[in-house]
Write a protein that holds these residues in place. Structure first.
Motif, short mmCIF file in Angstrom:
data_model
loop_
_atom_site.label_atom_id
_atom_site.label_comp_id
_atom_site.label_asym_id
_atom_site.label_seq_id
_atom_site.Cartn_x
_atom_site.Cartn_y
_atom_site.Cartn_z
N VAL A 79 9.82 -8.41 -12.59
CA VAL A 79 8.47 -7.62 -12.79
C VAL A 79 8.86 -7.21 -14.21
CG1 VAL A 79 7.30 -5.67 -12.28
CG2 VAL A 79 8.29 -7.06 -10.44
N ARG A 80 7.54 -7.61 -15.14
CA ARG A 80 7.60 -7.02 -16.50
C ARG A 80 6.09 -6.22 -16.51
NH1 ARG A 80 11.97 -7.90 -15.92
NH2 ARG A 80 13.43 -9.63 -17.11
N SER A 81 6.08 -5.43 -17.82
CA SER A 81 4.71 -5.00 -18.05
C SER A 81 4.63 -4.99 -19.55
CB SER A 81 4.77 -3.42 -17.55
OG SER A 81 5.55 -2.58 -18.53
N GLU A 82 3.53 -4.84 -20.06
CA GLU A 82 3.14 -4.76 -21.64
C GLU A 82 2.14 -3.94 -22.02
OE1 GLU A 82 2.13 -8.80 -22.36
OE2 GLU A 82 0.38 -8.66 -21.34
N LYS A 83 1.95 -3.50 -23.14
CA LYS A 83 0.87 -2.69 -23.60
C LYS A 83 -0.51 -3.37 -23.66
CE LYS A 83 3.05 0.97 -26.24
NZ LYS A 83 2.32 1.97 -25.37
N LYS A 84 -1.60 -2.61 -22.98
CA LYS A 84 -2.83 -3.25 -23.21
C LYS A 84 -3.39 -3.05 -24.59
CE LYS A 84 -4.21 -1.38 -18.55
NZ LYS A 84 -5.01 -0.40 -17.79
N SER A 85 -3.90 -4.08 -24.90
CA SER A 85 -4.35 -4.05 -26.27
C SER A 85 -5.53 -2.80 -26.57
CB SER A 85 -5.49 -5.39 -26.65
OG SER A 85 -6.68 -5.34 -25.60
N ASN A 86 -5.89 -2.55 -27.77
CA ASN A 86 -7.05 -1.63 -28.24
C ASN A 86 -8.37 -1.75 -27.65
OD1 ASN A 86 -4.98 -0.15 -29.61
ND2 ASN A 86 -5.48 -1.04 -31.50
N GLU A 87 -8.52 -3.10 -27.68
CA GLU A 87 -10.00 -3.39 -27.11
C GLU A 87 -9.78 -3.09 -25.56
OE1 GLU A 87 -12.75 -7.62 -26.59
OE2 GLU A 87 -10.96 -7.61 -27.57
N GLU A 88 -8.65 -3.48 -24.94
CA GLU A 88 -8.77 -3.24 -23.40
C GLU A 88 -8.85 -1.79 -22.89
OE1 GLU A 88 -6.18 -6.66 -21.37
OE2 GLU A 88 -5.13 -5.41 -22.79
#
Length: 205
Positions: A79-88
């Protein structure tokens, strides 16, 4: 939700096919015919997705209780996560109440998201999870609610027959995966416990 055709898993050199939806439209925007067609498509994908999951995990998916535990144990470190984009983030914050925006914009569970890899594996696990119920309880069946627009699972594939409850296996397994990513829930019995909870909703008659 649309995915790229292939992803390379972070923890191996194996290519794993992503689930490609032919419907480039949100559930909230589907008309009844589209929602029913999506349900048919979703159900048609389940056998192949379970076969892929069994292959990549090397776990016999034999619909035993133990298989849920072994499958979740295998999934936990992937299980991995990542930062949302500025647009998101901008899009999400545009509908968040002003008083909540500061908290929302600093909460990792809101500023981050599951990676595409983790999401597609969780969806495949949810398909196996759903088949655990359907294979054991013949009174359960796939359905879709196309009338109640305010219903949380409006136009989504759900399993009915849990008394007054309906099970969206994708949503509950994704939520469990988010608990792993953002709350540190590493319980290897997590998926089995979820199965046990939902089993309690099935009428005895």
């Amino acid at each position: 939700m649309l995915f790229s055709k292939i992803f390379r898993q972070d923890t191996s050199n194996m290519n794993y096919p992503l689930l490609i939806s032919p419907f480039d439209i949100e559930f909230s925007e589907m008309n009844p015919a589209q929602a029913r067609e999506h349900l048919k498509w979703f159900i048609s994908q389940i056998p192949e997705r379970i076969k892929l999951l069994s292959g990549v995990s090397a776990i016999p998916l034999d619909y035993s209780d133990a298989s849920l535990i072994h499958l979740w144990e295998w999934f936990l470190p992937r299980v991995r996560s990542e930062k949302k984009s500025n647009e998101e983030m901008s899009k999400e914050l545009s509908v968040v109440p002003e008083w909540l925006k500061e908290t929302y914009s600093t909460d990792p569970s809101h500023t981050n998201k599951l990676t595409k890899e983790s999401s597609v594996l969780a969806i495949d696990i949810s398909m196996y999870f759903s088949n655990m119920f359907l294979n054991k309880y013949p009174m359960l069946k796939w359905s879709v609610n196309t009338k109640a627009k305010k219903y949380v699972y409006y136009n989504k594939p759900v399993i009915s027959g849990f008394g007054k409850q309906e099970l969206s296996s994708v949503d509950v397994v994704i939520n469990l995966t988010r608990r792993v990513a953002f709350d540190g829930d590493k319980d290897p019995n997590g998926l089995f416990n979820l199965y046990s909870v939902w089993s309690e909703y099935i009428p005895n008659d």
